[in-house]
Design an enzyme around this catalytic site. Structure first.
Site, mmCIF file in Angstrom:
data_model
loop_
_atom_site.group_PDB
_atom_site.id
_atom_site.type_symbol
_atom_site.label_atom_id
_atom_site.label_comp_id
_atom_site.label_asym_id
_atom_site.label_seq_id
_atom_site.Cartn_x
_atom_site.Cartn_y
_atom_site.Cartn_z
ATOM 1 C CB CYS A 84 -2.137 -4.158 14.363
ATOM 2 S SG CYS A 84 -2.026 -4.045 12.567
ATOM 3 C CB CYS A 183 -5.721 -9.212 8.642
ATOM 4 S SG CYS A 183 -5.646 -7.486 8.080
ATOM 5 C CD GLN A 306 -6.000 4.826 -5.530
ATOM 6 O OE1 GLN A 306 -5.938 4.478 -4.361
ATOM 7 N NE2 GLN A 306 -5.692 6.051 -5.920
ATOM 8 C CB CYS A 432 -3.243 10.056 -0.605
ATOM 9 S SG CYS A 432 -1.468 10.159 -0.912
#
Length: 487
Positions: A84, A183, A306, A432
């Site tokens: 992944c 997950c 967010q 970010c």
């Protein structure tokens, strides 16, 4: 460096010491003058590596043998780790992750912006480092990624090359999807929802999308959850009949009563973006609500919010603290999105002017102000460099504080230039991407001094990190007086 040994065209570097970790999450070692980036290596490891790509001054490699494991190593908790594309740092303890994220931000600011980081504050870790995301998007595909187990145990004597999957893209393989069983990024009922959708599709003969030939019924599955306990499910169909849509959506409505917003989209374009697509409501509302600090926020299928709700609250508190509002400020909130920061600070200032590129996000921002009884916000949609003009500033006033939270690419050079012209007393820059933030800070240093720095970890087990910087206006550098001319 120990001498390389070659087997055919394979180059092995033995006993390579991993001394650092790169921004993309790979371990870093040095063999003579060659910098080697090693997948899944941790600082402190000693490894034998096999080169998979070599350039003049650097190479990429994979671990052939772990000679000595680092004290920072830990066992990955997810069965999909390594294939992944997410959670690439699971094999490193969380405290170590924070240490290297802090270091990477510091290095970017020092190297690219020549900023003194001696007063940089410790990184704020996330209270939750599992099940912290409020949104995940899965992809349907008839081309499942085959792992070693699949290849070792073929069915009927042959490996099926076309197998259905619902999960995430395999890195660097746009047409291959890793089938996800569990997950750890999103809390219940996310895993059960995804697995039951896949089971229903297989049982009822719904075809999974072919990413190369653009055929098939099912394309994407989006699941959003909120701190209020609400759940949104969006199923994106491609070439499908209404009877098939009603079958799957009816199944979800009957078996998952906790779904607050059950939506679907028909997308026959050759890309997965939904921002230009109509969202159809099958059951419930066309939105869910998120809450933060006593405020409510409407979240639609296309809304930006967010993805780590709890840590977003911490990020906004730091932003507000850095701004140090007294109550009478005019604030410009650039790249305002759905107005979360604008509305978060609005009751502490005189007025907030928010600007955002996406028109639907601005509609969300206006709705959120109205929803919370906030009357001192104004929002504008358009390209930042085109909106933020001298006439705009003349109309709305010179801001006392600018809050800017741009995308990963950072701010356009014209926007930076306008900030220098505006000369606001303070700029709070949320980013970010420390590299593009540093690039912009280097330009803003012409008139501003960096006075506070605080990294915030929004995405545990990944290399990504947010960073908040406070810039204080000190004026343009004084020009030295020219010496008197002599006769």
């Amino acid at each position: 460096m120990s001498r390389n040994r070659k087997s055919g065209t394979v180059t092995i570097i033995p006993n390579l010491s991993i001394i650092d970790i790169a921004e993309e999450g790979k371990g870093v070692g040095k063999a003579d003058e060659l910098v080697v980036f090693v997948d899944k290596a941790v600082p402190g490891d000693v490894v034998d590596v096999r080169l998979v790509k070599k350039k003049k001054n650097f190479a990429e490699a994979v671990i052939e043998n772990l000679q000595k494991g680092s004290e920072l190593r830990t066992d990955p908790f997810c069965q999909h780790f390594g294939t992944c594309g997410g959670c690439k740092w699971q094999h490193m303890g969380y405290d170590a992750q924070l240490q290297f994220k802090h270091k990477n931000v510091e290095a970017a600011l020092q190297r690219l912006a020549k900023i003194d980081t001696s007063a940089m504050e410790p990184i704020l870790g996330s209270a939750e480092n599992k099940y912290y995301r409020n949104k995940l998007e899965y992809t349907f595909s008839n081309k499942r990624w085959l792992n070693k187990t699949d290849m070792a145990t073929p069915e009927d004597g042959d490996v099926a090359l076309e197998m259905n999957a619902l999960g995430f893209h395999v890195p660097l393989r746009f047409d291959k999807i890793l089938d996800i069983d569990h997950c750890y990024l999103q809390a219940d009922p996310s895993n059960n929802l995804r697995n039951q959708v896949r089971a229903y599709a297989l049982e009822h003969g719904l075809t999974f999308y072919d990413l190369r030939n653009h055929e098939g019924n099912l394309r994407n599955l989006i699941i959003r959850t909120s701190s209020t306990g609400e759940v949104m499910v969006v199923v994106v169909f491609a070439y499908v009949e209404q009877e098939q849509i009603d079958g799957l959506m009816g199944y979800l409505k009957s078996n998952f009563p906790e779904i607050t917003s059950l939506l679907y989209i028909l997308n026959q374009k050759k890309n997965d973006t939904i921002f230009d697509q109509e969202v159809l409501t099958y059951a419930g509302r066309d939105h869910i609500f998120e809450e933060m600090n006593g405020l409510k926020f409407k979240i639609g299928a296309k809304s930006f919010y967010q993805t780590n709700s709890n840590q977003a609250h911490e990020l906004y508190k730091i932003t507000k603290e850095f701004a140090g509002f007294s109550g009478d400020e005019l604030v410009y909130d650039l790249y305002t999105g759905a107005g979360t920061i604008a509305n978060f600070v609005a009751r502490s200032v005189k007025q907030v002017v928010g600007v955002e590129y996406v028109p639907t996000a601005i509609e969300d921002a206006k709705f959120n102000s109205k929803l919370n009884g906030i009357e001192n916000t104004i929002f504008y949609a358009g390209d930042m460099k085109d909106i933020l003009t001298r006439d705009f500033i003349a109309e709305h006033g010179k801001p006392d504080v600018v809050i800017t939270d741009p995308p990963r690419a950072g701010m356009h050079a014209d926007v930076v230039e306008r900030l220098l012209e505006m000369e606001a007393e303070k700029i709070v820059y949320v980013s970010c991407n420390a590299a593009t933030q540093a690039r912009d800070l280097a330009l803003l240093k012409e008139k501003y001094e960096v006075t506070r720095i605080k990294p915030v970890d929004m995405f545990p087990h990944t290399q990504h990190v947010e960073n908040v910087v406070l810039l204080t206006f000190r004026g343009a550098p004084e020009l030295s007086e020219a010496p008197e001319a002599t006769v």
